[in-house]
Scaffold this active site. Structure first.
Site, short mmCIF file in Angstrom:
data_model
loop_
_atom_site.label_atom_id
_atom_site.label_comp_id
_atom_site.label_asym_id
_atom_site.label_seq_id
_atom_site.Cartn_x
_atom_site.Cartn_y
_atom_site.Cartn_z
N PHE A 124 0.87 -1.17 0.00
CA PHE A 124 0.00 0.00 0.00
C PHE A 124 0.92 1.22 0.00
CE2 PHE A 124 -2.66 3.24 1.96
CZ PHE A 124 -3.91 3.00 1.41
N ASP A 193 2.04 -5.08 8.42
CA ASP A 193 0.90 -4.18 8.30
C ASP A 193 -0.35 -5.05 8.16
OD1 ASP A 193 -1.20 -2.60 7.34
OD2 ASP A 193 0.19 -1.16 6.44
N TYR A 218 -10.58 1.06 11.01
CA TYR A 218 -11.79 1.50 10.27
C TYR A 218 -12.16 0.57 9.12
CZ TYR A 218 -8.19 3.81 7.34
OH TYR A 218 -7.10 4.08 6.57
N LYS A 219 -11.39 -0.50 8.91
CA LYS A 219 -11.75 -1.44 7.85
C LYS A 219 -12.57 -2.58 8.48
CE LYS A 219 -7.98 0.11 4.96
NZ LYS A 219 -6.54 0.06 4.70
N ARG A 369 -12.80 -4.21 -7.01
CA ARG A 369 -12.49 -4.81 -5.72
C ARG A 369 -13.78 -5.02 -4.93
NH1 ARG A 369 -8.44 -2.38 -1.32
NH2 ARG A 369 -10.26 -1.04 -1.08
C1 LIG Z 1 -5.76 1.21 4.51
C2 LIG Z 1 -4.31 1.01 4.62
C3 LIG Z 1 -3.48 1.99 5.17
C4 LIG Z 1 -4.08 3.31 5.56
O1 LIG Z 1 -3.24 4.12 6.30
P1 LIG Z 1 -3.84 5.45 6.92
O2 LIG Z 1 -2.72 6.06 7.62
O3 LIG Z 1 -4.98 5.05 7.81
O4 LIG Z 1 -4.38 6.29 5.82
C5 LIG Z 1 -2.14 1.70 5.32
N1 LIG Z 1 -1.62 0.51 4.92
C6 LIG Z 1 -2.40 -0.44 4.37
C7 LIG Z 1 -1.81 -1.75 3.97
C8 LIG Z 1 -3.76 -0.21 4.19
O5 LIG Z 1 -4.52 -1.15 3.63
#
Ligand SMILES: *Cc1c(COP(=O)(O)O)cnc(C)c1O
Length: 398
Positions: A124, A193, A218-219, A369
């Site tokens: 990501f 992560d 939040y997911k 997705r």
């Molecule tokens: C959603 C997601 C993030 C989001 O990071 P934020 O700091 O909350 O914007 C980071 N890493 C991964 C792998 C994600 O899926």
């Protein structure tokens, strides 16, 4: 397929959990891997936090309403969901910020002679950007490596390896136990992560000896837009965890207001400044769904695999031949909780799906997705999504 979907819903042990959420009639919500749905009781709880805790008690709530200790308390509620013991998880800041803390602190846990940071080549983006900056700040070389190759590539020069547990594009689940074992055997620090695995599948942080980890609330944990992220620090590192962001909230005696920093004990070393209480307590309230007797991470995983299998089967049965191709691994051991379909004209297709009440999302240029969140998505939803998708594909120009 529709009859089978009904049968699967009728025999679904997690079906009662759906009642815990506020879902919109006529909408199949397949975006819980981006923003989890609203648990029905959260507005009332947040109303109380605002009107009573803030409005009436005011500053007294830092103590009387438990605001000050909420980051650790909520962390202790997340811990069992990711296979961590009490006192190893703190909820604070964003995932991006926690990636920074974990990477830099990770380099400080190993010898100076280790001069490289390995980063998931398919990560990501935010993790990649932060890893670049962390490498510049610490004077290390950043090396991008495919997750499957980290175990072979890690060596005596590696300080830290940062890997996404589930690929946000393809939904591929990476080998956390094996990769962690190899990273640790090389004397390096494994940082995971967990954004797309926390709340979606068993992680086993303690069992697999993970060093440091970060993840979203939040997911799959339904904490609400922008709810704070979590940071895991293995017990063996807590005494020496040296945060690059030592704020007053992680001071051993914050109210001494001392000019010199002295780190607190334990995982609260991961804190920085004043917690964002409204978002944090929304995430706290959202975690109540895990207290329901039917709900467990094992049940969620079992249903997630059944749902994604069933959706793929329905797509195969309904969609015009050759119009979509799954890039999500077929093997359960390599699958997270989403299905990603490669599709030409994907932006127009997703727009049409959303207009017809099937909410997924798009990863440019050509990936549709669909996140499957077993607490509130059922088999009839999966069948309908595939049917609507097939209809959109059949109508559109090739
Ligand atoms: C959603 C997601 C993030 C989001 O990071 P934020 O700091 O909350 O914007 C980071 N890493 C991964 C792998 C994600 O899926």
């Amino acid at each position: 397929m529709a009859a089978r979907a009904r049968h699967l819903d009728d025999t679904d042990a997690l079906a009662p959990a759906r009642e815990l959420f506020t879902l919109n009639d006529g909408v199949v919500y397949l975006d819980g891997n981006s923003l989890g749905a609203l648990p029905a009781h959260v507005p009332g709880r947040i109303g109380d936090v605002i009107t009573r805790q803030w409005g009436e008690l005011g500053i007294r709530s830092w103590g009387e309403s438990g605001w000050w200790t909420a980051p650790e308390r909520v962390g202790d509620r997340i811990a069992p969901l990711v296979g961590a013991e009490r006192g190893t998880v703190v909820v604070a800041d964003s995932t991006s910020v926690n990636v920074f803390k974990a990477l830099v602190a990770g380099t400080r846990l190993v010898g100076e002679e280790r001069d490289e940071i390995l980063v998931d080549a398919t990560t990501f983006p935010t993790d990649g950007y932060i890893a670049q900056s962390a490498a510049r700040l610490t004077g290390k070389r950043l090396v991008a490596v495919e997750p499957a190759d980290v175990a072979a590539r890690v060596g005596p020069r590696t300080a830290v390896a940062l890997v996404n547990h589930v690929d946000f594009r393809t939904g591929r689940l990476h080998d956390l136990p094996g990769t962690t074992r190899a990273v640790r055997a090389a004397g390096a620090i494994a940082v995971w992560d967990l954004c797309h695995s926390a709340g979606a599948l068993p992680v086993g942080l303690g069992e697999h000896g993970v060093d440091l980890a970060v993840g979203c609330t939040y997911k799959f944990l339904n904490g609400g837009p922008g709810s704070p992220a979590f940071l895991y620090v293995a017990p063996r590192h807590q005494g020496v965890f040296d945060s690059p962001l030592p704020g007053w909230n992680s001071h051993a005696d914050p109210f001494a207001m001392a000019p010199a920093y002295a780190a607190a004990d334990g995982v609260l070393r991961g804190r920085v400044g004043t917690p964002d209480i409204l978002s944090l307590l929304a995430a706290d309230a959202a975690l109540d769904v895990w207290d329901h007797e039917a709900v467990s991470i094992g049940a969620v995983r079992a249903k997630s695999l059944a749902l994604t299998d069933f959706f793929l089967e329905c797509v195969e049965a309904y969609a015009p031949a050759g119009r979509v191709a799954s890039i999500t691994p077929a093997a359960h051991a390599q699958r997270g909780s989403q299905v990603a379909l490669r599709c030409s004209r994907a932006p127009a297709v997703m727009e049409a799906l959303i207009a017809r009440g099937v909410v997924g999302d798009l990863r440019r240029p050509d990936i549709l997705r669909f996140g499957f969140t077993p607490l509130y998505v059922g088999f009839a939803d999966a069948e309908r999504a595939a049917r609507v998708l097939a209809g959109v594909l059949a109508e559109g120009p090739a």
